[in-house]
Design a protein around this motif. Sequence first.
Motif, mmCIF file in Angstrom:
data_model
loop_
_atom_site.group_PDB
_atom_site.id
_atom_site.type_symbol
_atom_site.label_atom_id
_atom_site.label_comp_id
_atom_site.label_asym_id
_atom_site.label_seq_id
_atom_site.Cartn_x
_atom_site.Cartn_y
_atom_site.Cartn_z
ATOM 1 N N TYR A 12 0.871 -1.187 0.000
ATOM 2 C CA TYR A 12 0.000 0.000 0.000
ATOM 3 C C TYR A 12 0.898 1.224 0.000
ATOM 4 O O TYR A 12 1.604 1.489 0.969
ATOM 5 C CB TYR A 12 -0.894 -0.010 1.248
ATOM 6 C CG TYR A 12 -1.873 1.140 1.327
ATOM 7 C CD1 TYR A 12 -3.094 1.085 0.651
ATOM 8 C CD2 TYR A 12 -1.581 2.279 2.075
ATOM 9 C CE1 TYR A 12 -3.997 2.135 0.721
ATOM 10 C CE2 TYR A 12 -2.475 3.334 2.144
ATOM 11 C CZ TYR A 12 -3.678 3.255 1.471
ATOM 12 O OH TYR A 12 -4.580 4.296 1.533
ATOM 13 N N GLN A 13 0.880 1.966 -1.110
ATOM 14 C CA GLN A 13 1.863 3.041 -1.291
ATOM 15 C C GLN A 13 1.173 4.385 -1.494
ATOM 16 O O GLN A 13 0.410 4.576 -2.436
ATOM 17 C CB GLN A 13 2.748 2.728 -2.504
ATOM 18 C CG GLN A 13 3.929 3.659 -2.655
ATOM 19 C CD GLN A 13 4.823 3.222 -3.807
ATOM 20 O OE1 GLN A 13 4.391 3.200 -4.952
ATOM 21 N NE2 GLN A 13 6.064 2.878 -3.509
ATOM 22 N N VAL A 14 1.458 5.305 -0.575
ATOM 23 C CA VAL A 14 0.889 6.651 -0.672
ATOM 24 C C VAL A 14 1.889 7.598 -1.330
ATOM 25 O O VAL A 14 1.543 8.423 -2.163
ATOM 26 C CB VAL A 14 0.486 7.189 0.726
ATOM 27 C CG1 VAL A 14 -0.052 8.618 0.611
ATOM 28 C CG2 VAL A 14 -0.552 6.277 1.362
ATOM 29 N N THR A 15 3.136 7.473 -0.959
ATOM 30 C CA THR A 15 4.193 8.311 -1.540
ATOM 31 C C THR A 15 5.181 7.434 -2.305
ATOM 32 O O THR A 15 5.319 6.245 -2.022
ATOM 33 C CB THR A 15 4.956 9.083 -0.445
ATOM 34 O OG1 THR A 15 5.521 8.153 0.490
ATOM 35 C CG2 THR A 15 4.022 10.034 0.284
ATOM 36 N N GLU A 16 5.871 8.045 -3.270
ATOM 37 C CA GLU A 16 6.847 7.311 -4.090
ATOM 38 C C GLU A 16 8.021 6.834 -3.243
ATOM 39 O O GLU A 16 8.507 7.543 -2.372
ATOM 40 C CB GLU A 16 7.362 8.239 -5.195
ATOM 41 C CG GLU A 16 8.317 7.570 -6.159
ATOM 42 C CD GLU A 16 8.814 8.547 -7.218
ATOM 43 O OE1 GLU A 16 9.988 8.450 -7.599
ATOM 44 O OE2 GLU A 16 8.024 9.406 -7.641
ATOM 45 N N SER A 17 8.434 5.607 -3.469
ATOM 46 C CA SER A 17 9.590 5.073 -2.736
ATOM 47 C C SER A 17 10.609 4.531 -3.722
ATOM 48 O O SER A 17 10.260 4.101 -4.817
ATOM 49 C CB SER A 17 9.164 3.967 -1.768
ATOM 50 O OG SER A 17 8.588 2.883 -2.468
ATOM 51 N N GLU A 18 11.862 4.560 -3.322
ATOM 52 C CA GLU A 18 12.952 4.131 -4.210
ATOM 53 C C GLU A 18 12.998 2.616 -4.295
ATOM 54 O O GLU A 18 12.791 1.913 -3.305
ATOM 55 C CB GLU A 18 14.275 4.661 -3.670
ATOM 56 C CG GLU A 18 15.440 4.440 -4.608
ATOM 57 C CD GLU A 18 16.720 5.037 -4.056
ATOM 58 O OE1 GLU A 18 17.724 5.041 -4.788
ATOM 59 O OE2 GLU A 18 16.715 5.474 -2.892
ATOM 60 N N SER A 19 13.250 2.118 -5.499
ATOM 61 C CA SER A 19 13.338 0.670 -5.707
ATOM 62 C C SER A 19 14.749 0.311 -6.147
ATOM 63 O O SER A 19 15.268 0.858 -7.116
ATOM 64 C CB SER A 19 12.327 0.232 -6.768
ATOM 65 O OG SER A 19 12.485 -1.138 -7.074
ATOM 66 N N LYS A 20 15.391 -0.596 -5.419
ATOM 67 C CA LYS A 20 16.721 -1.060 -5.788
ATOM 68 C C LYS A 20 16.745 -2.577 -5.775
ATOM 69 O O LYS A 20 15.980 -3.228 -5.069
ATOM 70 C CB LYS A 20 17.759 -0.521 -4.798
ATOM 71 C CG LYS A 20 18.184 0.920 -5.039
ATOM 72 C CD LYS A 20 19.392 1.281 -4.183
ATOM 73 C CE LYS A 20 19.939 2.643 -4.563
ATOM 74 N NZ LYS A 20 21.169 2.954 -3.816
ATOM 75 N N GLY A 21 17.684 -3.144 -6.551
ATOM 76 C CA GLY A 21 17.832 -4.590 -6.560
ATOM 77 C C GLY A 21 16.672 -5.274 -7.267
ATOM 78 O O GLY A 21 16.094 -4.745 -8.222
ATOM 79 N N ILE A 22 16.322 -6.464 -6.794
ATOM 80 C CA ILE A 22 15.238 -7.238 -7.408
ATOM 81 C C ILE A 22 13.924 -6.494 -7.200
ATOM 82 O O ILE A 22 13.521 -6.206 -6.083
ATOM 83 C CB ILE A 22 15.146 -8.647 -6.794
ATOM 84 C CG1 ILE A 22 16.441 -9.422 -7.025
ATOM 85 C CG2 ILE A 22 13.970 -9.414 -7.401
ATOM 86 C CD1 ILE A 22 16.488 -10.771 -6.330
ATOM 87 N N ASN A 23 13.259 -6.196 -8.290
ATOM 88 C CA ASN A 23 11.978 -5.491 -8.223
ATOM 89 C C ASN A 23 10.871 -6.528 -8.014
ATOM 90 O O ASN A 23 10.237 -6.985 -8.966
ATOM 91 C CB ASN A 23 11.756 -4.690 -9.509
ATOM 92 C CG ASN A 23 10.607 -3.712 -9.394
ATOM 93 O OD1 ASN A 23 9.636 -3.969 -8.697
ATOM 94 N ND2 ASN A 23 10.732 -2.592 -10.075
ATOM 95 N N TRP A 24 10.649 -6.889 -6.757
ATOM 96 C CA TRP A 24 9.691 -7.946 -6.447
ATOM 97 C C TRP A 24 8.260 -7.574 -6.817
ATOM 98 O O TRP A 24 7.434 -8.457 -7.074
ATOM 99 C CB TRP A 24 9.780 -8.319 -4.968
ATOM 100 C CG TRP A 24 11.042 -9.050 -4.615
ATOM 101 C CD1 TRP A 24 12.084 -8.599 -3.880
ATOM 102 C CD2 TRP A 24 11.393 -10.392 -5.011
ATOM 103 N NE1 TRP A 24 13.080 -9.547 -3.786
ATOM 104 C CE2 TRP A 24 12.678 -10.661 -4.473
ATOM 105 C CE3 TRP A 24 10.758 -11.369 -5.777
ATOM 106 C CZ2 TRP A 24 13.320 -11.877 -4.670
ATOM 107 C CZ3 TRP A 24 11.407 -12.588 -5.971
ATOM 108 C CH2 TRP A 24 12.674 -12.834 -5.420
ATOM 109 N N ALA A 25 7.959 -6.278 -6.850
ATOM 110 C CA ALA A 25 6.609 -5.851 -7.237
ATOM 111 C C ALA A 25 6.319 -6.275 -8.678
ATOM 112 O O ALA A 25 5.214 -6.749 -8.993
ATOM 113 C CB ALA A 25 6.475 -4.333 -7.092
ATOM 114 N N THR A 26 7.321 -6.129 -9.540
ATOM 115 C CA THR A 26 7.185 -6.558 -10.937
ATOM 116 C C THR A 26 6.971 -8.070 -11.017
ATOM 117 O O THR A 26 6.094 -8.543 -11.758
ATOM 118 C CB THR A 26 8.449 -6.174 -11.743
ATOM 119 O OG1 THR A 26 8.567 -4.756 -11.758
ATOM 120 C CG2 THR A 26 8.381 -6.694 -13.161
ATOM 121 N N ILE A 27 7.757 -8.825 -10.269
ATOM 122 C CA ILE A 27 7.664 -10.292 -10.279
ATOM 123 C C ILE A 27 6.280 -10.751 -9.826
ATOM 124 O O ILE A 27 5.634 -11.588 -10.481
ATOM 125 C CB ILE A 27 8.740 -10.924 -9.355
ATOM 126 C CG1 ILE A 27 10.150 -10.418 -9.709
ATOM 127 C CG2 ILE A 27 8.656 -12.439 -9.399
ATOM 128 C CD1 ILE A 27 10.651 -10.826 -11.038
#
Length: 450
Positions: free
Chosen positions: A68-83
């Motif tokens: 549950y994301q209200v503000t943008e957060s940085e994504s590094k490494g394996i992008n598990w959301a994509t998976i």
Amino acid sequence: MLAAQIFAVVIFIAMFLMIVLDKIERHYVTLGCGLLTLVIVFGICMRDGGAIWNTIAVKNFIKPDFWYQVTESESKGINWATIVFIAGMMIMVEGMAKAGFFRWLCMKIAFLVKCRTIPIFITFMIMSAVLSMFIDSITVIMFLAAVTIELAQLLKFNPIPMILSEIFCANLGGSATMCGDPPNIIVGTSLGYSFFDFLTNTGVCAGICLVFTILFFFFAFKKELKSTSGEAVDISKLPAPSTAITNKKDFIISSVIFALAVILLVSHSATHLTVATIGTIIAVITLAAAGKDALTLLKKVDYKTLVFFIGLFIVVGGLEETGILEYIADFIGKISGGNAYVMIAIILWISAIASAFVDNIPFAATMVPVIISLANSSGIPTSTLAWTLSIGTDIGGSATPIGASANVVGTSVAAKNGYPISWGKYCAKLAPATIIVLAISTAYIFFRYL
């Protein structure tokens, strides 16, 4: 650090070359190169356990903003959301296919235009683009090409022009939304963009380009489509669309689940549900509705593609942790001289050219951190560079038979059914179409954002 940078670059180049050569299955390539990155780059050269954990990123699952994301957060490494999202959509698509949804839709549209060749040609192009906005283009082309060949045999026309047009429109439609093409999923989840963000930016560009695409292919293939039997087709002798439905109850359920997925994706900027949450919800509902067939659906999921993504993200993480991507960004910045027009042209056309010959997924994953760095140094909004990258990688892949997975699937289905498509035949029509769409896209980005 120099040794770590050298090994990170060598591993990345080796991975790319092996993917292009296609001698070893690509999920083995990325996973093997990912493991080498963890051991050699992070373990031996850097001796940095933190870099390993940042890249594996399993801690993301327990973070509230993963779901549950209200503000943008940085994504590094394996992008598990994509998976997670891709896995969920794969399960949904398998359920729809099992119920006969795609074949029914194709047959229904063919009957609505009274099985006339030119109207089928135009409506199937539009359908390919629209379906690819919500469903993986590989699945769309797999079913669309098969039904096109079936209709071609019944209606006595050459299916090759139609299949080529469908492939191009699938890639174009995929550029319109965040879930339409894997590069867009990577860009969207990495930068915190919503389905609606893509739809109102790349989607507008895709819609404009689709009009020109239909006109181009109509005139390019008009003679080939008309050089068929002039006999009138007796529609009453053709199989009814309803025969494609294997189970009426499953068909209705899969249609409702698909509608729910679209609603969740369109509204997720308002609900703040992440794509990982949406993918999980859709997968759980699909499996619950499948009942005893749930295990069958799970077995049909393309786990090789998911493993491919995991390994890919680790290798790109190696470039990110060692600072290589910052060097690439600085290089592009210096070439462009800080000129926004030149920078956008470089990103768009280089992305397109690269994607015509190599897989656009690793290219997009590599370029996301680069455009973030470029935006920070040049003052150009990150969003402008993100839309440029998405359009370039999605459209450029259409130019050659190996540029995108949908191209490979479409030409393979045609060849298996006795309609081989040579490189010359493919590129003669789709390469010019790609150049036209890229030129229109360049003008669109310049006009709208600069």
